[in-house]
Write a protein that holds these residues in place. Structure first.
Motif, PDB file in Angstrom:
ATOM      1  N   ILE A   1       0.687  -1.048  -0.033  1.00 35.78           N
ATOM      2  CA  ILE A   1       0.156  -0.083   0.027  1.00 35.78           C
ATOM      3  C   ILE A   1       0.779   1.304  -0.159  1.00 35.78           C
ATOM      4  CG2 ILE A   1      -1.754   1.505   1.267  1.00 35.78           C
ATOM      5  CD1 ILE A   1      -2.813  -1.287   2.313  1.00 35.78           C
ATOM      6  N   GLN A   2       1.847   1.246   0.590  1.00 35.93           N
ATOM      7  CA  GLN A   2       2.809   2.426   0.828  1.00 35.93           C
ATOM      8  C   GLN A   2       3.538   2.607  -0.594  1.00 35.93           C
ATOM      9  OE1 GLN A   2       5.827   2.722   3.921  1.00 35.93           O
ATOM     10  NE2 GLN A   2       4.607   2.122   5.582  1.00 35.93           N
ATOM     11  N   TYR A   3       3.870   1.405  -1.140  1.00 32.65           N
ATOM     12  CA  TYR A   3       4.401   1.710  -2.592  1.00 32.65           C
ATOM     13  C   TYR A   3       3.359   1.918  -3.660  1.00 32.65           C
ATOM     14  CZ  TYR A   3       8.855  -0.367  -0.599  1.00 32.65           C
ATOM     15  OH  TYR A   3       9.620  -0.573  -0.067  1.00 32.65           O
ATOM     16  N   SER A   4       2.175   2.058  -3.349  1.00 32.00           N
ATOM     17  CA  SER A   4       1.227   2.491  -4.300  1.00 32.00           C
ATOM     18  C   SER A   4       0.778   3.957  -3.957  1.00 32.00           C
ATOM     19  CB  SER A   4       0.079   1.509  -4.259  1.00 32.00           C
ATOM     20  OG  SER A   4       0.275   0.182  -4.661  1.00 32.00           O
ATOM     21  N   PHE A   5       1.567   4.653  -3.109  1.00 31.75           N
ATOM     22  CA  PHE A   5       0.884   5.978  -2.922  1.00 31.75           C
ATOM     23  C   PHE A   5       0.836   6.840  -4.059  1.00 31.75           C
ATOM     24  CE2 PHE A   5       1.006  10.181  -1.074  1.00 31.75           C
ATOM     25  CZ  PHE A   5      -0.051  10.324  -0.469  1.00 31.75           C
ATOM     26  N   GLY A   6       2.035   6.914  -4.925  1.00 30.08           N
ATOM     27  CA  GLY A   6       2.013   7.377  -6.114  1.00 30.08           C
ATOM     28  C   GLY A   6       0.833   7.658  -6.783  1.00 30.08           C
ATOM     29  N   VAL A   7       0.056   6.668  -6.898  1.00 29.60           N
ATOM     30  CA  VAL A   7      -1.390   6.470  -7.520  1.00 29.60           C
ATOM     31  C   VAL A   7      -2.365   7.525  -6.930  1.00 29.60           C
ATOM     32  CG1 VAL A   7      -3.376   5.012  -8.251  1.00 29.60           C
ATOM     33  CG2 VAL A   7      -1.000   4.176  -8.540  1.00 29.60           C
ATOM     34  N   PHE A   8      -2.518   7.332  -5.497  1.00 30.18           N
ATOM     35  CA  PHE A   8      -3.227   8.393  -4.602  1.00 30.18           C
ATOM     36  C   PHE A   8      -2.908   9.683  -4.799  1.00 30.18           C
ATOM     37  CE2 PHE A   8      -3.688   4.209  -2.474  1.00 30.18           C
ATOM     38  CZ  PHE A   8      -5.171   4.226  -2.528  1.00 30.18           C
ATOM     39  N   GLU A   9      -1.342   9.929  -4.886  1.00 31.93           N
ATOM     40  CA  GLU A   9      -0.928  11.248  -4.956  1.00 31.93           C
ATOM     41  C   GLU A   9      -1.372  12.050  -6.260  1.00 31.93           C
ATOM     42  OE1 GLU A   9       3.224  13.804  -5.076  1.00 31.93           O
ATOM     43  OE2 GLU A   9       3.199  11.849  -4.348  1.00 31.93           O
ATOM     44  N   THR A  10      -1.390  11.214  -7.435  1.00 36.26           N
ATOM     45  CA  THR A  10      -1.720  11.706  -8.851  1.00 36.26           C
ATOM     46  C   THR A  10      -3.182  11.982  -8.631  1.00 36.26           C
ATOM     47  OG1 THR A  10       0.173  10.369  -9.697  1.00 36.26           O
ATOM     48  CG2 THR A  10      -1.756  11.071 -11.399  1.00 36.26           C
ATOM     49  N   PHE A  11      -4.075  11.178  -8.184  1.00 31.64           N
ATOM     50  CA  PHE A  11      -5.510  11.317  -8.166  1.00 31.64           C
ATOM     51  C   PHE A  11      -5.549  12.522  -7.584  1.00 31.64           C
ATOM     52  CE2 PHE A  11      -9.671  10.751  -6.194  1.00 31.64           C
ATOM     53  CZ  PHE A  11     -10.334  10.541  -7.091  1.00 31.64           C
ATOM     54  N   LEU A  12      -5.277  12.575  -6.201  1.00 33.87           N
ATOM     55  CA  LEU A  12      -5.453  13.962  -5.472  1.00 33.87           C
ATOM     56  C   LEU A  12      -5.098  15.034  -6.008  1.00 33.87           C
ATOM     57  CD1 LEU A  12      -4.735  12.142  -1.982  1.00 33.87           C
ATOM     58  CD2 LEU A  12      -7.007  12.627  -3.038  1.00 33.87           C
ATOM     59  N   LEU A  13      -3.896  15.078  -6.654  1.00 35.14           N
ATOM     60  CA  LEU A  13      -3.307  16.321  -7.439  1.00 35.14           C
ATOM     61  C   LEU A  13      -4.329  16.696  -8.677  1.00 35.14           C
ATOM     62  CD1 LEU A  13      -0.932  18.183  -7.475  1.00 35.14           C
ATOM     63  CD2 LEU A  13      -0.197  16.412  -9.493  1.00 35.14           C
ATOM     64  N   LEU A  14      -4.751  15.828  -9.099  1.00 31.95           N
ATOM     65  CA  LEU A  14      -5.745  16.389 -10.086  1.00 31.95           C
ATOM     66  C   LEU A  14      -7.099  16.602  -9.707  1.00 31.95           C
ATOM     67  CD1 LEU A  14      -5.151  13.230 -12.698  1.00 31.95           C
ATOM     68  CD2 LEU A  14      -4.344  15.678 -13.133  1.00 31.95           C
ATOM     69  N   GLU A  15      -7.325  16.163  -8.583  1.00 28.67           N
ATOM     70  CA  GLU A  15      -8.606  16.695  -7.851  1.00 28.67           C
ATOM     71  C   GLU A  15      -8.529  17.969  -7.250  1.00 28.67           C
ATOM     72  OE1 GLU A  15     -11.693  15.019  -7.536  1.00 28.67           O
ATOM     73  OE2 GLU A  15     -11.019  13.942  -9.311  1.00 28.67           O
ATOM     74  N   GLY A  16      -7.447  18.726  -7.162  1.00 30.87           N
ATOM     75  CA  GLY A  16      -6.881  19.825  -6.616  1.00 30.87           C
ATOM     76  C   GLY A  16      -7.036  19.976  -5.183  1.00 30.87           C
ATOM     77  N   VAL A  17      -6.544  18.891  -4.411  1.00 28.74           N
ATOM     78  CA  VAL A  17      -6.719  18.746  -2.971  1.00 28.74           C
ATOM     79  C   VAL A  17      -5.548  19.481  -2.470  1.00 28.74           C
ATOM     80  CG1 VAL A  17      -6.677  17.214  -1.031  1.00 28.74           C
ATOM     81  CG2 VAL A  17      -7.797  16.394  -2.953  1.00 28.74           C
ATOM     82  N   ALA A  18      -4.492  19.379  -3.060  1.00 29.98           N
ATOM     83  CA  ALA A  18      -3.212  20.113  -2.579  1.00 29.98           C
ATOM     84  C   ALA A  18      -2.122  19.931  -3.634  1.00 29.98           C
ATOM     85  CB  ALA A  18      -2.683  19.638  -1.219  1.00 29.98           C
ATOM     86  N   SER A  19      -0.778  20.463  -3.157  1.00 30.02           N
ATOM     87  CA  SER A  19       0.037  20.660  -4.226  1.00 30.02           C
ATOM     88  C   SER A  19       0.767  19.244  -4.111  1.00 30.02           C
ATOM     89  CB  SER A  19       1.235  21.728  -3.741  1.00 30.02           C
ATOM     90  OG  SER A  19       1.633  21.879  -2.744  1.00 30.02           O
ATOM     91  N   SER A  20       1.932  19.161  -4.877  1.00 24.80           N
ATOM     92  CA  SER A  20       2.757  17.922  -4.843  1.00 24.80           C
ATOM     93  C   SER A  20       3.297  17.575  -3.538  1.00 24.80           C
ATOM     94  CB  SER A  20       3.817  17.969  -6.056  1.00 24.80           C
ATOM     95  OG  SER A  20       3.042  17.726  -7.181  1.00 24.80           O
ATOM     96  N   GLY A  21       4.017  18.750  -3.039  1.00 27.02           N
ATOM     97  CA  GLY A  21       4.835  18.671  -1.928  1.00 27.02           C
ATOM     98  C   GLY A  21       3.914  18.402  -0.669  1.00 27.02           C
ATOM     99  N   VAL A  22       2.716  18.987  -0.594  1.00 27.17           N
ATOM    100  CA  VAL A  22       1.838  18.700   0.482  1.00 27.17           C
ATOM    101  C   VAL A  22       1.243  17.496   0.464  1.00 27.17           C
ATOM    102  CG1 VAL A  22      -0.437  19.379   1.693  1.00 27.17           C
ATOM    103  CG2 VAL A  22       1.087  21.025   0.763  1.00 27.17           C
ATOM    104  N   LEU A  23       0.815  17.026  -0.684  1.00 29.90           N
ATOM    105  CA  LEU A  23       0.533  15.379  -0.791  1.00 29.90           C
ATOM    106  C   LEU A  23       1.382  14.490  -0.443  1.00 29.90           C
ATOM    107  CD1 LEU A  23      -1.976  15.907  -4.165  1.00 29.90           C
ATOM    108  CD2 LEU A  23      -2.470  15.933  -1.695  1.00 29.90           C
ATOM    109  N   ALA A  24       2.513  14.777  -0.952  1.00 28.34           N
ATOM    110  CA  ALA A  24       3.533  13.824  -0.642  1.00 28.34           C
ATOM    111  C   ALA A  24       3.985  13.575   0.780  1.00 28.34           C
ATOM    112  CB  ALA A  24       5.064  14.203  -1.551  1.00 28.34           C
TER     113      ALA A  24
END
Length: 433
Positions: free
Chosen positions: A48-71
């Motif tokens: 699950i940890q190693y799949s977080f990039g998938v969540f980060e991309t989704f949340l980034l496209l949803e406009g939840v926060a910037s890359s640095g914050v989401l990471a």
């Protein structure tokens, strides 16, 4: 109890061997069930940890926060696992491995479930980040200590297969989560993950079993910090982890800049995780055969015939990984080249990860391995926490190239620490154990 004592020049000054305990290690039978238990823990916790990039991309496209914050959400989970490691190991030794692993399962599942109700980034920091990380720690460190209690001659192979679960988990969860996010959204994806995690980890906990009784009142051996080899391993963990997770987290986001879709990025992460699993298994088996465990990672063996280590393989693991970041990732402008980079990086880094617990078991023994592993792994907490978010800040301000150099050169620095460890063990670098 019999011991082996060696002076600073690696000359044996006192020899007393505890043959019986080593001979009693099964190296088979229920030991393979223990390996399966640890494998399942890796599938869930690190998959699950190693799949977080998938969540980060989704949340980034949803406009939840910037890359640095989401990471920071993903890295908080990755950081809490080693940061809480020493406590997890001590609790497991005092109250029992299964008890602590069960509590960890509850905390981890609760983190995923509560994350499904999150609407702001800070909600996810506390749930998918903090709670998931603490729960992971309480499961992971007891689990990673178990195979070394049950394996001796086959320890490298068993550990390689067990930790390959991280790559298999990432291989499975990356495309599955991408599909679920696209069709069901974030909330239901997290709820489904929570159910899967609880069921699989419950099976792993039921299979887990200790072979060596550990004294519950044992104290942390802080004198390890006076051991130069331990200090170098600790320092290596500190610096390497600043760059280690950057490719895993940012490949999907980078793919968007070269015209790939989120699904393409998830597929690359999935394939790369499969390569990581392969690397862990291959070098794990190699560690027990032609290469030798010390040769594979610059590790130490607490046997009578300590003769040194071959520096080629440990340098190869980290050197190939760091060079792939610096020389291949910047020129990856298509699905094929980015996939090739991901596979090269994760294969080499996966082999490194598979042998690290074996290093600790061979040097410090298995009786208090859970707490020692937790102490040594705690070195990676700050790097896991700050590494990827710092890369995200670099990406937000100057693009991906700066983040690539940041990650690659930090990984490169760890190579020199492995060399230093190797030279402390044996100065004749062409010898093998």
């Amino acid at each position: 109890m019999d011991l082996v004592e060696i002076d600073e020049t690696n000359n044996i000054i006192k020899v007393e061997i505890e043959v019986a305990k080593e001979d009693e290690i099964p190296d088979g039978g229920y030991a393979w069930v223990i390996m399966l238990s640890t494998f399942l823990v890796h599938v869930i916790v690190l998959g699950i940890q190693y799949s977080f990039g998938v969540f980060e991309t989704f949340l980034l496209l949803e406009g939840v926060a910037s890359s640095g914050v989401l990471a920071f959400i993903g890295t908080l989970g990755s950081a809490m696992m080693p940061a809480f490691g020493l406590i997890s190991g001590r609790l497991a030794e005092k109250f029992g491995f299964r008890t602590i692993m069960f509590i960890g399962n509850i905390v981890l599942t609760l983190g995923l479930l509560l994350a499904s109700f999150g609407t702001q980034a800070w909600h996810l920091f506390l749930t998918q980040g903090f709670l998931f990380g603490v729960g992971s720690s309480m499961i992971y460190f007891p689990a990673i200590a178990l195979p070394s209690q049950w394996f001796s001659k086959k320890r490298g192979a068993a550990m390689g297969i067990a930790v390959a679960g991280a790559g298999i988990g990432g291989f499975i969860f990356s495309p599955v989560c991408s599909t679920l996010l696209g069709s069901l959204g974030y909330a239901w994806t997290m709820r489904i993950l929570a159910i899967i995690a609880f069921v699989v980890l419950s099976i792993a906990i039921l299979l887990a079993k200790t072979r060596i009784k550990v004294k519950g009142n044992s104290k942390t051996d802080w004198s390890l910090f006076r051991n130069p080899k331990f200090l170098l391993l600790f320092s290596m963990g500190f610096f390497a982890t600043f760059g280690f997770l950057v490719p895993i987290y940012y490949i999907p986001a980078y793919g968007l800049t070269i015209g790939l879709t989120p699904a393409n990025g998830a597929l690359i992460i999935s394939i790369a995780n499969a390569a990581s699993a392969l690397g862990r298994i291959v070098l794990g088996f190699g560690a027990d055969t032609a290469i030798g465990r010390i040769n594979s990672l610059g590790e130490f063996q607490s046997h009578i015939n300590i003769v040194g280590i071959n520096i080629f393989i440990p340098v190869l693991c980290m050197l190939v990984g760091s060079l792939s970041i610096l020389l291949i990732w910047p020129f990856s402008n298509s699905f094929g080249t980015l996939t090739a980079f991901g596979c090269i990086y994760t294969f080499s880094s996966g082999g490194f990860v598979s042998l690290f617990p074996v290093v600790i078991a061979e040097l410090f023994g298995v009786e208090k391995l859970a707490s020692i592993v937790g102490l040594l792994y705690s070195s990676s907490a700050i790097g896991n926490l700050a590494g990827a978010p710092l890369a995200g800040v670099i990406v937000d301000n100057s693009g991906f190239l700066g983040a690539m150099f940041y990650s690659g050169f930090l990984m490169m620095g760890s190579v020199f620490m492995i060399i230093a460890v190797r030279l402390l063990v044996e100065k004749k670098i062409l010898r093998r154990v």
